[in-house]
Design an enzyme around this catalytic site. Structure first.
Site, PDB file in Angstrom:
ATOM      1  N   GLU A  18       9.523  39.697  10.334  1.00 36.16           N
ATOM      2  CA  GLU A  18       9.051  40.564  11.402  1.00 36.16           C
ATOM      3  C   GLU A  18       8.618  41.913  10.845  1.00 36.16           C
ATOM      4  O   GLU A  18       9.168  42.397   9.857  1.00 36.16           O
ATOM      5  CB  GLU A  18      10.152  40.735  12.448  1.00 36.16           C
ATOM      6  CG  GLU A  18      10.313  39.463  13.252  1.00 36.16           C
ATOM      7  CD  GLU A  18      11.508  39.460  14.170  1.00 36.16           C
ATOM      8  OE1 GLU A  18      11.350  39.249  15.364  1.00 36.16           O
ATOM      9  OE2 GLU A  18      12.617  39.700  13.670  1.00 36.16           O
ATOM     10  N   CYS A  61      16.637  48.935  15.291  1.00 36.33           N
ATOM     11  CA  CYS A  61      17.277  48.695  13.992  1.00 36.33           C
ATOM     12  C   CYS A  61      18.270  47.556  14.108  1.00 36.33           C
ATOM     13  O   CYS A  61      19.096  47.535  15.002  1.00 36.33           O
ATOM     14  CB  CYS A  61      18.067  49.917  13.555  1.00 36.33           C
ATOM     15  SG  CYS A  61      17.145  51.399  13.694  1.00 36.33           S
TER      16      CYS A  61
HETATM   17  N1  SAH Z   1      18.820  46.665   3.808  1.00 34.10           N
HETATM   18  C1  SAH Z   1      18.340  48.001   4.098  1.00 34.10           C
HETATM   19  C2  SAH Z   1      17.350  48.030   5.249  1.00 34.10           C
HETATM   20  C3  SAH Z   1      18.071  47.648   6.512  1.00 34.10           C
HETATM   21  S1  SAH Z   1      17.618  48.131   8.102  1.00 34.10           S
HETATM   22  C4  SAH Z   1      19.493  48.914   4.405  1.00 34.10           C
HETATM   23  O1  SAH Z   1      20.610  48.425   4.573  1.00 34.10           O
HETATM   24  O2  SAH Z   1      19.295  50.117   4.441  1.00 34.10           O
HETATM   25  C5  SAH Z   1      17.612  49.834   8.281  1.00 34.10           C
HETATM   26  C6  SAH Z   1      18.834  50.444   8.944  1.00 34.10           C
HETATM   27  O3  SAH Z   1      19.193  49.896  10.233  1.00 34.10           O
HETATM   28  C7  SAH Z   1      20.070  50.328   8.086  1.00 34.10           C
HETATM   29  O4  SAH Z   1      20.662  51.601   8.007  1.00 34.10           O
HETATM   30  C8  SAH Z   1      20.918  49.389   8.913  1.00 34.10           C
HETATM   31  O5  SAH Z   1      22.281  49.490   8.603  1.00 34.10           O
HETATM   32  C9  SAH Z   1      20.601  49.812  10.303  1.00 34.10           C
HETATM   33  N2  SAH Z   1      21.029  48.848  11.326  1.00 34.10           N
HETATM   34  C10 SAH Z   1      21.179  47.523  11.183  1.00 34.10           C
HETATM   35  N3  SAH Z   1      21.624  46.965  12.324  1.00 34.10           N
HETATM   36  C11 SAH Z   1      21.753  47.962  13.225  1.00 34.10           C
HETATM   37  C12 SAH Z   1      22.156  48.005  14.602  1.00 34.10           C
HETATM   38  N4  SAH Z   1      22.494  46.914  15.257  1.00 34.10           N
HETATM   39  N5  SAH Z   1      22.164  49.206  15.204  1.00 34.10           N
HETATM   40  C13 SAH Z   1      21.792  50.326  14.543  1.00 34.10           C
HETATM   41  N6  SAH Z   1      21.405  50.343  13.257  1.00 34.10           N
HETATM   42  C14 SAH Z   1      21.394  49.170  12.588  1.00 34.10           C
END
Ligand code: SAH
Length: 342
Positions: free
Chosen positions: A86, A328
């Protein structure tokens, strides 16, 4: 492919070197997705290219588009081997940010993130990452201003391809997206941060922290257990800022009753003291497999104020994309997709 690699292929196919420049412009200025569209190339060369190299059309195709009118748009893309990823387009004022995936699935299984639910299938190739930006640019009607590696996957677990993709996006004769407008986000892979510090470009770095101490962090982020514990991670972050003179953005997802108390805030202030950084607070977006919720607006604001008063540059992110399961951590959560009306 880099321009050099493309020039080699073109000359192997009997084309003159300037043809590579023409292809480059078609790809990155006109966002042409197929060889057939490149009308100033000789038909013979186009045919040979089609036999040799996948164009964007054969790299990734949009199978579904969901969106909020005038707002966040999510593209569901199918790759040549059937893998699904996505890409999210987030507009703000006149600009657009494109959030790209770096892997099909994710190995790291952070507690609240939907991307890791089914584990990792494979890493993306550089072309599959750049294809996302090209397809997004076609939607937008121009190149995006910002690219963030915050979609599905962990860019530092696919370091070489992610970096190659970022360099391709940055090429001034191509998309020309400024290095400072391209952000890598990592769950805390310390060796990746070290390597990244030595890259000549000024790409941006975000580190997903989510907790101010080891015990809580490893509950939320199993990647933190054993390897790259918080002390080592923070040490590496300090080295990164010293070496590059650049700031790090720490992502901190606020989960009610878990990491959102004033004591967590104070502990966070302690570990960030003297570090060139900012903090981006993200109220949790609910996902199917995690039994938690975002704190109230008041608690989120109080946390942000407390950090700010302690001298830490803080932003509290407003959720965007919730209506299309593109907030996110919601990517790959496939329920309740809103189809865009055409
Ligand atoms: N693998 C990378 C990119 C991930 S996504 C990383 O971990 O940074 C980007 C951000 O969204 C990360 O900080 C991740 O922890 C956050 N994230 C993931 N799931 C989420 C959720 N349900 N609510 C809020 N933030 C979330």
């Amino acid at each position: 492919m880099t321009r050099g690699e493309l020039t080699d292929v073109v000359s192997r196919l009997g084309g003159q070197a300037f043809r590579a420049g023409q292809i480059w412009r078609w790809q990155y200025k006109d966002f042409a997705t197929g060889w057939d569209a490149m009308s100033n190339l000789p038909a013979e060369l186009r045919r040979k290219l089609a036999e040799t190299l996948a164009d964007w059309e054969h790299t990734a195709t949009v199978v579904e588009k969901s969106g909020e009118r005038g707002g966040t748009v999510k593209l569901l893309l199918k790759l040549a081997d059937g893998g699904m990823i996505e890409t999210v387009i987030i507009p703000s004022k006149e600009r657009h940010t494109v959030c790209v995936s770096s892997q099909v699935g994710c190995a790291f299984r952070c507690a609240f993130c939907a991307s890791g639910t089914d584990g990792l299938t494979r890493s993306l190739e550089a072309g599959e990452i750049v294809a996302q930006v090209i397809l997004a640019a076609r939607e937008i009607g121009g190149r995006p201003e910002n690219v963030v590696f915050m979609g599905i996957g962990e860019p530092f677990a696919n370091y070489d391809a992610a970096l190659k993709a970022a360099r391709l996006m940055n090429d001034p004769e191509g998309l020309g997206i400024g290095a400072r407008k391209i952000t890598f986000s990592t769950c805390g892979i310390a060796p990746g941060i070290k390597k990244f510090a030595a890259e000549p470009e000024q790409f941006e770095l975000s580190v997903s922290l989510h907790a101010p101490e080891q015990g809580l962090r490893e509950k939320l982020m199993p990647v933190a257990a054993g390897k790259w514990e918080i002390d080592e991670l923070m040490g590496t972050c300090r080295e990164y800022t010293a070496e590059t003179n650049r700031i790090i953005t720490f992502e901190y997802t606020l989960v009610d009753g878990v990491n959102s108390a004033p004591s967590h805030c104070d502990a966070l202030v302690r570990i960030l003291r003297g570090l060139k950084c900012r903090v981006n607070l993200i109220p949790l977006n609910p996902t199917a497999h995690f039994n938690g919720r975002a704190p109230s607006r008041e608690i989120c604001e109080a946390f942000a104020d407390r950090l700010t008063r302690a001298g830490i540059n803080t932003t509290l992110r407003r959720s965007k994309g919730g209506g299309v399961n593109a907030s996110c951590g919601q990517l790959r959560a496939t329920k309740n997709k809103l189809k865009i009306e055409s």
